[in-house]
Motif scaffolding. Structure first.
Motif, PDB file in Angstrom:
ATOM      1  N   TYR A  28       0.904  -1.376   0.036  1.00 15.88           N
ATOM      2  CA  TYR A  28      -0.018  -0.069  -0.031  1.00 15.88           C
ATOM      3  C   TYR A  28       0.786   1.286   0.015  1.00 15.88           C
ATOM      4  O   TYR A  28       1.744   1.274   0.847  1.00 15.88           O
ATOM      5  CB  TYR A  28      -0.837  -0.093   1.183  1.00 15.88           C
ATOM      6  CG  TYR A  28      -1.831  -1.262   1.247  1.00 15.88           C
ATOM      7  CD1 TYR A  28      -3.285  -0.862   0.578  1.00 15.88           C
ATOM      8  CD2 TYR A  28      -1.647  -2.238   1.974  1.00 15.88           C
ATOM      9  CE1 TYR A  28      -4.174  -1.729   0.369  1.00 15.88           C
ATOM     10  CE2 TYR A  28      -2.766  -3.358   1.920  1.00 15.88           C
ATOM     11  CZ  TYR A  28      -3.851  -3.064   1.083  1.00 15.88           C
ATOM     12  OH  TYR A  28      -4.760  -4.080   1.212  1.00 15.88           O
ATOM     13  N   PRO A  29       0.368   2.158  -1.049  1.00  9.51           N
ATOM     14  CA  PRO A  29       1.384   3.509  -0.719  1.00  9.51           C
ATOM     15  C   PRO A  29       1.347   4.155   0.366  1.00  9.51           C
ATOM     16  O   PRO A  29       0.056   4.179   1.093  1.00  9.51           O
ATOM     17  CB  PRO A  29       0.842   4.391  -1.902  1.00  9.51           C
ATOM     18  CG  PRO A  29      -0.408   3.509  -2.171  1.00  9.51           C
ATOM     19  CD  PRO A  29      -0.564   2.177  -1.738  1.00  9.51           C
ATOM     20  N   GLN A  30       1.926   4.820   1.017  1.00 18.28           N
ATOM     21  CA  GLN A  30       2.049   5.717   2.202  1.00 18.28           C
ATOM     22  C   GLN A  30       1.978   7.092   1.760  1.00 18.28           C
ATOM     23  O   GLN A  30       2.288   7.434   0.874  1.00 18.28           O
ATOM     24  CB  GLN A  30       3.432   5.549   3.066  1.00 18.28           C
ATOM     25  CG  GLN A  30       3.705   4.261   3.742  1.00 18.28           C
ATOM     26  CD  GLN A  30       4.935   4.089   4.730  1.00 18.28           C
ATOM     27  OE1 GLN A  30       5.964   4.883   3.963  1.00 18.28           O
ATOM     28  NE2 GLN A  30       4.898   3.288   5.541  1.00 18.28           N
ATOM     29  N   SER A  31       1.350   7.835   2.764  1.00 18.54           N
ATOM     30  CA  SER A  31       0.840   9.249   2.462  1.00 18.54           C
ATOM     31  C   SER A  31       2.117  10.133   2.100  1.00 18.54           C
ATOM     32  O   SER A  31       2.185  11.227   1.401  1.00 18.54           O
ATOM     33  CB  SER A  31      -0.017   9.767   3.554  1.00 18.54           C
ATOM     34  OG  SER A  31       0.727   9.761   4.706  1.00 18.54           O
ATOM     35  N   GLY A  32       3.224   9.912   2.781  1.00 24.02           N
ATOM     36  CA  GLY A  32       4.489  10.448   2.618  1.00 24.02           C
ATOM     37  C   GLY A  32       5.477  10.251   1.621  1.00 24.02           C
ATOM     38  O   GLY A  32       6.466  10.815   1.743  1.00 24.02           O
ATOM     39  N   GLY A  33       4.837   9.051   0.759  1.00 21.82           N
ATOM     40  CA  GLY A  33       5.830   8.609  -0.280  1.00 21.82           C
ATOM     41  C   GLY A  33       6.382   7.363   0.331  1.00 21.82           C
ATOM     42  O   GLY A  33       6.157   6.841   1.424  1.00 21.82           O
TER      43      GLY A  33
END
Length: 90
Positions: A28-33
């Motif tokens: 899953y992608p993280q919000s901060g990259g």
């Protein structure tokens, strides 16, 4: 479900590592990259009985993308692939 932080992360690590493994990896992608890896337990569907709607959906899927359509595609692609015509140089 568990969050996993790998020491040396592999960018394409996803899915089941071994067929008998009861867990699989998701990314899953993280919000901060970056990417977060999550380990989930595989569901045991051996005793699952499909509902009439699910069974109808499976049959429709088989008709749209099933073996008959695939075989027709392979016949179209592999037409005359078994015979090789050699041209003799004169």
């Amino acid at each position: 479900m568990a969050k996993v932080e790998l020491k040396n992360p592999v960018k394409s690590l996803t899915g089941i590592l071994i067929r008998s493994d009861p867990y699989y990896f998701r990314r899953y992608p993280q919000s901060g990259g970056g990417v977060m890896h999550i380990v989930q337990r595989r569901p045991n569907r051996s005793a699952h009985t499909p509902s009439p709607e699910e069974l109808a959906a499976r049959i429709r899927f088989g008709q749209l993308f099933g073996r008959e359509k695939h075989l027709a595609y392979l016949e179209r692609v592999n037409r005359n692939q078994l015979t090789i015509n050699f041209q003799e140089d004169e």
